[in-house]
Scaffold this motif. Structure first.
Motif, PDB file in Angstrom:
ATOM      1  N   ILE A  29       0.887  -1.262   0.011  1.00 32.00           N
ATOM      2  CA  ILE A  29       0.022  -0.089   0.177  1.00 32.00           C
ATOM      3  C   ILE A  29       1.020   1.391  -0.075  1.00 32.00           C
ATOM      4  O   ILE A  29       0.680   2.282  -0.917  1.00 32.00           O
ATOM      5  CB  ILE A  29      -1.068  -0.051   1.326  1.00 32.00           C
ATOM      6  CG1 ILE A  29      -1.946  -1.202   1.226  1.00 32.00           C
ATOM      7  CG2 ILE A  29      -1.820   1.362   1.308  1.00 32.00           C
ATOM      8  CD1 ILE A  29      -2.941  -1.200   2.292  1.00 32.00           C
ATOM      9  N   SER A  30       1.790   1.268   0.957  1.00 30.79           N
ATOM     10  CA  SER A  30       2.565   2.535   1.076  1.00 30.79           C
ATOM     11  C   SER A  30       3.465   2.906  -0.015  1.00 30.79           C
ATOM     12  O   SER A  30       3.553   4.158  -0.624  1.00 30.79           O
ATOM     13  CB  SER A  30       3.405   2.595   2.466  1.00 30.79           C
ATOM     14  OG  SER A  30       2.536   2.681   3.297  1.00 30.79           O
ATOM     15  N   ARG A  31       4.088   1.867  -0.655  1.00 37.17           N
ATOM     16  CA  ARG A  31       4.892   2.027  -1.926  1.00 37.17           C
ATOM     17  C   ARG A  31       4.010   2.296  -2.950  1.00 37.17           C
ATOM     18  O   ARG A  31       4.637   3.165  -3.948  1.00 37.17           O
ATOM     19  CB  ARG A  31       5.777   0.502  -1.939  1.00 37.17           C
ATOM     20  CG  ARG A  31       6.865   0.276  -1.053  1.00 37.17           C
ATOM     21  CD  ARG A  31       7.466  -0.940  -1.476  1.00 37.17           C
ATOM     22  NE  ARG A  31       8.650  -1.196  -0.645  1.00 37.17           N
ATOM     23  CZ  ARG A  31       8.959  -2.294  -0.249  1.00 37.17           C
ATOM     24  NH1 ARG A  31       8.761  -3.353  -1.233  1.00 37.17           N
ATOM     25  NH2 ARG A  31      10.148  -2.591   0.557  1.00 37.17           N
ATOM     26  N   SER A  32       2.894   1.778  -3.193  1.00 36.63           N
ATOM     27  CA  SER A  32       1.941   2.175  -4.299  1.00 36.63           C
ATOM     28  C   SER A  32       1.540   3.635  -4.059  1.00 36.63           C
ATOM     29  O   SER A  32       1.523   4.279  -5.198  1.00 36.63           O
ATOM     30  CB  SER A  32       0.888   1.436  -4.475  1.00 36.63           C
ATOM     31  OG  SER A  32       1.326  -0.235  -4.566  1.00 36.63           O
ATOM     32  N   ILE A  33       1.260   3.898  -2.894  1.00 38.00           N
ATOM     33  CA  ILE A  33       0.904   5.748  -2.732  1.00 38.00           C
ATOM     34  C   ILE A  33       2.333   6.357  -3.319  1.00 38.00           C
ATOM     35  O   ILE A  33       2.200   7.441  -3.845  1.00 38.00           O
ATOM     36  CB  ILE A  33       0.755   5.687  -1.382  1.00 38.00           C
ATOM     37  CG1 ILE A  33      -0.651   5.130  -0.991  1.00 38.00           C
ATOM     38  CG2 ILE A  33       0.429   7.362  -1.305  1.00 38.00           C
ATOM     39  CD1 ILE A  33      -0.941   4.802   0.559  1.00 38.00           C
ATOM     40  N   GLU A  34       3.589   6.059  -2.803  1.00 33.65           N
ATOM     41  CA  GLU A  34       4.567   6.658  -3.204  1.00 33.65           C
ATOM     42  C   GLU A  34       4.833   6.719  -4.720  1.00 33.65           C
ATOM     43  O   GLU A  34       5.144   7.881  -5.236  1.00 33.65           O
ATOM     44  CB  GLU A  34       5.784   6.105  -2.617  1.00 33.65           C
ATOM     45  CG  GLU A  34       5.925   6.797  -1.241  1.00 33.65           C
ATOM     46  CD  GLU A  34       7.303   5.962  -0.424  1.00 33.65           C
ATOM     47  OE1 GLU A  34       7.983   4.960  -1.233  1.00 33.65           O
ATOM     48  OE2 GLU A  34       7.725   6.271   0.738  1.00 33.65           O
ATOM     49  N   GLU A  35       4.730   5.715  -5.385  1.00 28.21           N
ATOM     50  CA  GLU A  35       4.622   5.508  -6.800  1.00 28.21           C
ATOM     51  C   GLU A  35       3.805   6.575  -7.340  1.00 28.21           C
ATOM     52  O   GLU A  35       4.172   6.721  -8.534  1.00 28.21           O
ATOM     53  CB  GLU A  35       4.499   4.076  -7.128  1.00 28.21           C
ATOM     54  CG  GLU A  35       5.719   3.459  -7.595  1.00 28.21           C
ATOM     55  CD  GLU A  35       5.243   2.109  -8.423  1.00 28.21           C
ATOM     56  OE1 GLU A  35       5.104   2.266  -9.513  1.00 28.21           O
ATOM     57  OE2 GLU A  35       5.628   1.037  -7.782  1.00 28.21           O
ATOM     58  N   ALA A  36       2.505   6.689  -6.761  1.00 29.00           N
ATOM     59  CA  ALA A  36       1.779   7.667  -7.440  1.00 29.00           C
ATOM     60  C   ALA A  36       2.102   9.085  -7.009  1.00 29.00           C
ATOM     61  O   ALA A  36       1.301  10.104  -7.351  1.00 29.00           O
ATOM     62  CB  ALA A  36       0.374   7.139  -6.902  1.00 29.00           C
ATOM     63  N   GLY A  37       3.431   9.253  -6.555  1.00 26.95           N
ATOM     64  CA  GLY A  37       3.584  10.700  -6.130  1.00 26.95           C
ATOM     65  C   GLY A  37       3.083  11.524  -4.920  1.00 26.95           C
ATOM     66  O   GLY A  37       3.145  12.530  -4.550  1.00 26.95           O
ATOM     67  N   GLN A  38       2.628  10.422  -4.116  1.00 24.15           N
ATOM     68  CA  GLN A  38       1.903  10.809  -2.815  1.00 24.15           C
ATOM     69  C   GLN A  38       2.713  10.445  -1.549  1.00 24.15           C
ATOM     70  O   GLN A  38       3.446   9.499  -1.603  1.00 24.15           O
ATOM     71  CB  GLN A  38       0.364  10.436  -2.729  1.00 24.15           C
ATOM     72  CG  GLN A  38      -0.339  10.649  -4.133  1.00 24.15           C
ATOM     73  CD  GLN A  38      -0.341  12.259  -4.147  1.00 24.15           C
ATOM     74  OE1 GLN A  38      -0.822  12.984  -3.247  1.00 24.15           O
ATOM     75  NE2 GLN A  38      -0.462  12.766  -5.436  1.00 24.15           N
TER      76      GLN A  38
END
Lengths: 203, 203
Positions: free
Chosen positions: B129-138
């Motif tokens: 979850i956290s890495r996917s949020i980061e990948e989306a620039g958030q």
């Protein structure tokens, strides 16, 4: 020599209509042979405690709309709503097994599906069965007599056992070189699978 | 002005992978806009007494082989088997709802599916979850804090109620001008439906 794709189907399955009507053309275009393999889907579903969206009204409603749209997309005439659910389908599928043995299974199956989807004659009942046999160039009296013998009933059971053994759980299914494809919307995938094998291994 | 196609999905549905990965390209090619609409499939399935082939081992086994073949056909990398079934998916889908509101839902959903199907990080859990949020620039800290509020939980519930109201029963589903299409293999049909409408009613 190229291997055929096995087309496993049960008369009475609505989605199977879309495969029955399109298979000959798609297979011929790819130069792939097809073996028509009727089996008794209801026997398999009963054992797996599965069914044709029996207790899933949303899925059932969706199915008919989806079939209608896809038939239009493929240029196939249909006159929905058609009779459904259907009564006993054993005789219709026994005739299909006999027809497969004698070489007129595709003509008969196409006829019975067209009568069901366009003329609204319930599949599995008269006059659909006899007229479809006639359309395939056969004598209904001879065929119905023979389809009622124990030998043909056993042939349908044997086909169903074979289908079960290779993990078939729905109709239509396609088997190309041991690869199972389920659903009318995998028709092209199955034919392409065999076609690619044939290209890689020319006889 | 053309209307968007609504793309209804739940993170955690395996077949949804094939739609998530292909939708942006297929829609862009057709010039069709898409609204990403996360909802809670499990809530709908629980109510309909349905499920992801839970008691259908043959269908489940078939699904993974079918996904593998179709991913290869579409040129999508996958590393099967991947973690399945998954634990709680509520937080992952709440983040998706928040992301949809803020405009980064497709980037986040594509990232979470790639991490699940290629990196084998279970969807719905950390670190996915956290890495996917980061990948989306958030910023994961900000997003996870906000996604845990009652307002976002209510937004997911409201989306699920809306999905139910329009008879959605599975993921992925597409709605184009009121027409419901179910399954990744109806992606092209749905986009084409909207595209044809747009052609017929330009500007």
């Amino acid at each position: 020599m190229t291997a055929p794709v096995d087309f496993w189907f049960s008369i009475g399955s609505p989605y199977t209509f879309l495969a029955v009507m399109r298979l000959p053309e798609v297979a011929e275009r790819a130069g792939v042979d097809v073996r028509w393999r009727p089996f008794d889907l209801r026997a398999i579903q009963a054992e797996a405690n599965d069914g044709p969206f029996a207790d899933k009204p949303l899925k059932a409603a969706y199915m008919w709309r989806d079939i209608e749209r896809r038939a239009a997309k493929f240029g196939l005439p249909v006159r929905l709503p058609i009779p459904y659910p259907l009564a006993d389908l054993a005789l219709a599928n026994r005739v299909a097994v006999l027809a497969a043995k004698e070489g007129w299974c595709s003509a008969y199956t196409i006829a019975t599906y067209r009568r069901w989807f366009v003329d609204r004659e319930p599949a599995g009942s008269e006059p659909n069965i006899s007229r479809s046999i006639e359309e395939a160039g056969q004598d209904p009296v001879r065929v119905l007599k023979q389809a009622s013998t124990g030998a043909v009933a056993e042939a349908l059971n044997a086909a169903t056992s074979e289908a079960k053994k290779i993990d078939i759980f729905g109709s239509p299914s396609f088997v190309a070189d041991g690869e199972l494809f389920w659903g009318h919307d995998r028709l092209e995938d199955a034919i392409e699978w065999q076609h690619n094998l044939d290209q890689g291994n020319p006889g």
